[in-house]
Design an enzyme around this catalytic site. Structure first.
Site, PDB file in Angstrom:
ATOM      1  N   GLY A 103       0.839  -1.184   0.000  1.00  0.00           N
ATOM      2  CA  GLY A 103       0.000   0.000   0.000  1.00  0.00           C
ATOM      3  C   GLY A 103       0.876   1.237   0.000  1.00  0.00           C
ATOM      4  O   GLY A 103       2.064   1.161  -0.292  1.00  0.00           O
ATOM      5  N   CYS A 104       0.281   2.398   0.372  1.00  0.00           N
ATOM      6  CA  CYS A 104       1.069   3.629   0.271  1.00  0.00           C
ATOM      7  C   CYS A 104       1.822   3.942   1.559  1.00  0.00           C
ATOM      8  O   CYS A 104       2.706   4.772   1.563  1.00  0.00           O
ATOM      9  CB  CYS A 104       0.188   4.788  -0.162  1.00  0.00           C
ATOM     10  SG  CYS A 104      -0.972   5.296   1.096  1.00  0.00           S
ATOM     11  N   VAL A 105       1.437   3.318   2.682  1.00  0.00           N
ATOM     12  CA  VAL A 105       2.208   3.527   3.914  1.00  0.00           C
ATOM     13  C   VAL A 105       2.690   2.184   4.477  1.00  0.00           C
ATOM     14  O   VAL A 105       2.173   1.146   4.144  1.00  0.00           O
ATOM     15  CB  VAL A 105       1.395   4.240   5.024  1.00  0.00           C
ATOM     16  CG1 VAL A 105       1.244   5.714   4.711  1.00  0.00           C
ATOM     17  CG2 VAL A 105       0.074   3.577   5.283  1.00  0.00           C
TER      18      VAL A 105
END
Lengths: 105, 413
Positions: A103-105
């Site tokens: 994911g993005c984090v």
């Protein structure tokens, strides 16, 4: 980043054991990584999926999603879970020498 | 007179229209926008609605208010895109010819793609906050809900605003605590990803956020079906997660017309060059915002940064020059964590989120990968900026691509 010897090949891996350079991958490495993931022998069906993922990633630069694997390789999602139990997207990516789905984090 | 057609007048379509109105000589260029919905939604506000922290008025405005009066906004459903003929057909019988087509049709949720989801329990024990109607219904539900097991499930990635499911859970923790019923609520996050946090540095810095708030994570959960009567979701590998209240983030897909025109992938997200947004298939079609298949977040901030650079690039392109592959996938997102705090993340295609300060190196005022009050205030003030600066086509003096100044390298062991 660390290096690891897999099936006699010294390759770069990240902290979770994913190859960081898909070009260092070969079929012997795949078989060895599959064993680490609890898959004793790679069958023809496993290879259909792995080959598709390698081709797809070479084209797009990233490991394909499960949906893309299902529609592209012709192997159903249900069967993917049987071939690569508990998280096929991550397992296939690892065995195929591609990056982890993230994911993005 | 040359013609540009912009499909979609949401965040990306509106920003690009305003950009064109400043950049192009509108005596020589005719710009037409098409959208079936006359309402512009501030979608970042949906997350607050279920908890009564956001009223509808603040997130709903007429689209035409934000479209330059020199442009024509047509309210109609797009029937088809015919790239070979440089033509778009609308359901009202009109066809629009174009020299350049800008596709900004965004993405939407498709709960009907998952068996059991959008059936008789939809809107009762199964909810979503990914559209206005869903967010409002969930607010009503929460008002009278007596507690139990609340499961947030992401069906499949990519989704719009990838951090929203976690924000929802952290706000829920805060809200139920305030109401004195947190001990009656179990919070669970079922995600197809290997964990809530998947990037090494973010995991190290804020990876314990959910743990601290007693939010359980069911990772690598790839849902096959919901069983609305038994109140459980079942994964492809036959794992079952029971719920009393299911908050689903259904499959997100691009517009059907994008797929039907042969421009898109399995989920109708259009294949484009990730640095220029030019379609892989047609040299007069650009795809901006959530509609594009690019490996960064589907978020308004990405649309904003990318359109900053796209504007300059498009001007070169129509003057016969080459496109410059500039855009780096820059995104920044305020992540609400409850209790009046938030975490800010800033990243691009190559660089994972790092700690540091933003936007002024060494000063801030925002702190990256830290849970602070000022980050929360940043998120709240963004709503004003969205309507009054971004959607008006006014410039924000921030670099469009990500900058490393102000960021700290961290080693992960």
């Amino acid at each position: 980043m660390t290096t690891k010897v897999i099936a006699g090949n010294t390759v770069d891996v990240n902290e979770e054991g994913f190859l960081t350079n898909p070009n260092e991958w070969n079929k012997e490495i795949a078989a060895e990584l599959a064993k680490e993931e609890g898959i004793d022998a790679l069958t023809e069906s496993h290879w259909t999926v792995i080959d598709f993922c390698r081709t797809s990633a070479a084209d797009s630069g990233k490991a394909p999603t499960l949906r893309a694997i299902t529609s592209g390789s012709g192997v159903s999602t249900k069967d993917l879970f049987k071939l690569f139990p508990k998280g096929p997207a991550k397992k296939v990516a690892k065995i195929s020498g591609l990056g982890k789905p993230e994911g993005c984090v | 007179m040359k013609k540009i057609v912009i499909l979609g007048a949401g965040t990306a379509g509106t920003m690009v229209a305003n950009r064109f109105s400043k950049m192009l000589d509108l005596n020589q260029w005719q710009v037409t926008l098409v959208d079936e919905d006359p309402i512009h939604y501030y979608q970042a506000g949906y997350i607050f609605m279920p908890f009564g922290m956001q009223d509808e008025k603040g997130i709903v405005k007429p689209k035409k208010k934000y479209i330059p009066s020199s442009m024509n906004l047509v309210q109609a459903t797009i029937k088809s895109i015919e790239p070979e003929n440089n033509r778009v057909s609308l359901d009202n019988g009109t066809t629009l010819d174009y020299d350049y087509l800008i596709v900004a049709t965004g993405c939407d949720i498709y709960p009907e793609e998952t068996p059991g989801l959008a059936e008789h329990e939809w809107g009762k024990s199964i909810h979503t906050f990914y559209n206005l109607e869903g967010a409002k219904k969930l607010q009503q539900k929460l008002q009278t809900w007596q507690g139990g097991r609340l499961v947030v499930n992401v069906v499949e990635n990519p989704i719009k605003c990838p951090v929203a499911p976690m924000e929802f859970l952290m706000l829920a923790d805060y809200w139920f605590t305030k109401r004195g019923m947190r001990d009656k609520v179990e919070l669970v996050y079922a995600t197809p990803l290997p964990g809530a946090f998947t990037k090494p540095i973010a995991s190290k810095m804020i990876g314990d956020l959910l743990d601290k708030k007693n939010i359980k994570v069911e990772s690598e959960f790839y849902v096959e079906r919901a069983e609305p009567d038994a109140k459980k979701i079942v994964s492809y590998d036959e794992r079952e997660v029971d719920y009393d209240l299911l908050v689903s983030i259904p499959v997100n897909k691009g517009a059907d017309v994008v797929g039907e025109a042969g421009l898109g992938d399995d989920l109708n997200f259009a294949y484009v060059n990730k640095h220029t947004f030019l379609s892989d298939k047609f040299d007069n079609i650009f795809v901006l915002g959530d509609a594009a298949n690019v490996p960064t977040s589907k978020a308004g901030s990405v649309a904003h940064y990318s359109i900053d650079l796209f504007g300059e690039n498009f001007e070169r392109y129509i003057n016969g020059k080459e496109l410059v592959p500039e855009f780096d996938g820059h995104a920044n997102c305020f992540v609400e964590s409850g209790y009046g705090k938030g975490v800010l993340i800033d990243f691009n295609y190559e660089q994972q989120p790092l700690p540091g300060t933003f936007p002024i190196p060494g000063i801030g005022p925002f702190q990256l990968l830290k849970n602070t009050r000022i980050n929360h205030l940043g998120k709240l003030s963004f709503q004003w900026m969205y309507w009054n600066i971004l959607m008006r086509g006014l410039h924000i003096p921030l670099p469009a691509n990500m900058v490393m100044a102000g960021k700290k390298q961290v080693t992960v062991n």
